[in-house]
Scaffold this motif. Structure first.
Motif, PDB file in Angstrom:
ATOM      1  N   ALA A 254       7.626   5.841   0.145  1.00  0.00           N
ATOM      2  CA  ALA A 254       6.419   5.968   0.592  1.00  0.00           C
ATOM      3  C   ALA A 254       5.518   5.567  -0.811  1.00  0.00           C
ATOM      4  O   ALA A 254       6.061   5.796  -2.088  1.00  0.00           O
ATOM      5  N   VAL A 255       4.271   4.891  -0.737  1.00  0.00           N
ATOM      6  CA  VAL A 255       3.301   4.748  -1.689  1.00  0.00           C
ATOM      7  C   VAL A 255       2.246   5.259  -1.372  1.00  0.00           C
ATOM      8  O   VAL A 255       1.510   5.136  -0.470  1.00  0.00           O
ATOM      9  N   VAL A 256       1.810   6.276  -2.320  1.00  0.00           N
ATOM     10  CA  VAL A 256       0.439   7.145  -2.009  1.00  0.00           C
ATOM     11  C   VAL A 256      -0.529   6.534  -2.924  1.00  0.00           C
ATOM     12  O   VAL A 256      -0.487   6.524  -4.267  1.00  0.00           O
ATOM     13  N   GLU A 257      -1.797   6.237  -2.212  1.00  0.00           N
ATOM     14  CA  GLU A 257      -3.039   5.792  -3.124  1.00  0.00           C
ATOM     15  C   GLU A 257      -3.955   7.067  -2.756  1.00  0.00           C
ATOM     16  O   GLU A 257      -4.427   7.325  -1.560  1.00  0.00           O
ATOM     17  N   GLN A 258      -4.311   7.758  -3.978  1.00  0.00           N
ATOM     18  CA  GLN A 258      -5.305   8.872  -3.900  1.00  0.00           C
ATOM     19  C   GLN A 258      -6.763   8.352  -3.854  1.00  0.00           C
ATOM     20  O   GLN A 258      -7.037   7.488  -4.750  1.00  0.00           O
ATOM     21  N   LYS A 259      -7.522   9.146  -3.371  1.00  0.00           N
ATOM     22  CA  LYS A 259      -9.045   8.699  -3.296  1.00  0.00           C
ATOM     23  C   LYS A 259      -9.434   8.849  -4.900  1.00  0.00           C
ATOM     24  O   LYS A 259      -9.009   9.539  -5.601  1.00  0.00           O
ATOM     25  N   SER A 260     -10.355   7.743  -5.074  1.00  0.00           N
ATOM     26  CA  SER A 260     -10.690   7.588  -6.540  1.00  0.00           C
ATOM     27  C   SER A 260     -12.141   7.021  -6.587  1.00  0.00           C
ATOM     28  O   SER A 260     -12.134   6.118  -6.059  1.00  0.00           O
ATOM     29  N   GLU A 261     -12.789   7.700  -7.687  1.00  0.00           N
ATOM     30  CA  GLU A 261     -14.145   7.029  -8.033  1.00  0.00           C
ATOM     31  C   GLU A 261     -14.091   6.086  -9.251  1.00  0.00           C
ATOM     32  O   GLU A 261     -15.030   5.429  -9.530  1.00  0.00           O
ATOM     33  N   VAL A 262     -13.030   6.137  -9.890  1.00  0.00           N
ATOM     34  CA  VAL A 262     -12.788   5.290 -11.123  1.00  0.00           C
ATOM     35  C   VAL A 262     -12.377   4.056 -10.837  1.00  0.00           C
ATOM     36  O   VAL A 262     -12.971   3.036 -11.453  1.00  0.00           O
ATOM     37  N   LEU A 263     -11.349   3.764  -9.952  1.00  0.00           N
ATOM     38  CA  LEU A 263     -11.131   2.195  -9.579  1.00  0.00           C
ATOM     39  C   LEU A 263     -12.118   1.549  -9.034  1.00  0.00           C
ATOM     40  O   LEU A 263     -12.976   2.048  -8.306  1.00  0.00           O
ATOM     41  N   THR A 264     -11.962   0.220  -9.054  1.00  0.00           N
ATOM     42  CA  THR A 264     -12.543  -0.826  -8.496  1.00  0.00           C
ATOM     43  C   THR A 264     -11.909  -1.788  -7.472  1.00  0.00           C
ATOM     44  O   THR A 264     -10.936  -2.329  -8.042  1.00  0.00           O
ATOM     45  N   PRO A 265     -11.758  -1.728  -6.273  1.00  0.00           N
ATOM     46  CA  PRO A 265     -13.092  -0.888  -5.388  1.00  0.00           C
ATOM     47  C   PRO A 265     -12.679   0.555  -5.517  1.00  0.00           C
ATOM     48  O   PRO A 265     -11.401   0.825  -5.410  1.00  0.00           O
ATOM     49  N   LYS A 266     -13.670   1.401  -5.065  1.00  0.00           N
ATOM     50  CA  LYS A 266     -13.544   2.992  -4.937  1.00  0.00           C
ATOM     51  C   LYS A 266     -12.431   3.359  -3.734  1.00  0.00           C
ATOM     52  O   LYS A 266     -12.577   2.463  -2.868  1.00  0.00           O
ATOM     53  N   ARG A 267     -11.826   4.243  -3.992  1.00  0.00           N
ATOM     54  CA  ARG A 267     -10.976   4.640  -2.970  1.00  0.00           C
ATOM     55  C   ARG A 267     -11.603   5.679  -2.303  1.00  0.00           C
ATOM     56  O   ARG A 267     -11.768   6.927  -2.996  1.00  0.00           O
ATOM     57  N   THR A 268     -11.997   5.598  -0.880  1.00  0.00           N
ATOM     58  CA  THR A 268     -12.883   6.739  -0.399  1.00  0.00           C
ATOM     59  C   THR A 268     -11.879   7.702   0.407  1.00  0.00           C
ATOM     60  O   THR A 268     -12.431   8.681   0.701  1.00  0.00           O
ATOM     61  N   GLU A 269     -10.724   7.479   0.488  1.00  0.00           N
ATOM     62  CA  GLU A 269      -9.689   8.472   1.287  1.00  0.00           C
ATOM     63  C   GLU A 269      -8.374   8.273   0.740  1.00  0.00           C
ATOM     64  O   GLU A 269      -7.942   7.241   0.266  1.00  0.00           O
TER      65      GLU A 269
END
Length: 206
Positions: free
Chosen positions: A110-125
């Motif tokens: 599994a690969v987990v992408e956590q929500k983030s306001e820092v990365l571009t584009p932002k991860r909203t969920e």
């Protein structure tokens, strides 16, 4: 005359000293920039590698309302700082909710992408990508029947309690087996949709 020579010599030495200061300053600036560039390169190179890992981990994912809704275990977990992703080997994910029948998901990776306001584009969920012999199983409950899904890729959206895929799947129920390409399942309302190329084989009940 001697006074004039002394003044001229002083001016010459001052000019030499000024040139020396400029030369030393230029060398220091070049060396600083060179070392800074090397440090930046080393940091960038280092960030390609995992910065930490956990063996035989046990993790509880909390929903937005503070209730524990996913229990995650795995053989090992590593964090990739450049992409801020978690790579999990042999994950097992179990849902928790007193109002609905729980589901259990197993996969090879599994690969987990956590929500983030820092990365571009932002991860909203949060998004979990599951690979290699993925299975989703729901036991028979008061308001639901037994179900098992088998596929090679599945995407889990924990906050929305949705699993989906665009890959080939096998759906096994008490009524038989169904093959299809693409699936969308919402555990909140117990809804499952097969998207295309659906072929069903129904069981004969005695």
């Amino acid at each position: 005359m001697k006074a004039q020579i002394t003044i001229d010599r002083a001016r010459i030495w001052m000019a030499i000293a000024a040139v020396g200061v400029v030369a030393l300053g230029s060398f220091w600036l070049y060396d600083t920039v060179r070392r800074q560039g090397a440090d930046d390169y080393n940091r960038a190179s280092a960030r390609l590698e995992p910065d930490y890992y956990v063996e035989n981990f046990n993790f509880i994912k909390l929903s937005n309302n503070g209730k524990a809704n996913y229990h995650v275990t795995g053989k090992n977990l590593i964090h990739l700082p450049r992409t801020d992703q978690y790579d999990i080997k042999e994950p097992r994910i179990s849902s928790f909710d007193a109002q609905r029948t729980p589901i259990t998901i197993n996969a090879g990776r599994a690969v987990v992408e956590q929500k983030s306001e820092v990365l571009t584009p932002k991860r909203t969920e949060d998004v979990v990508h599951l690979y290699d012999q993925v299975t989703v199983e729901r036991p028979q409950g008061i308001n639901s029947s037994f179900m098992r899904v088998e596929t090679e890729y599945l995407q889990l959206l924990p906050d929305a309690d949705i699993v989906k895929t665009d890959q080939r799947i096998k759906l096994i129920t008490d009524n038989g087996e169904t093959l299809a390409t693409g699936m969308m399942a919402n555990n909140t309302n117990q809804e499952l949709r097969l998207l295309s190329k659906v072929h069903a084989r129904l069981s004969k009940h005695k």
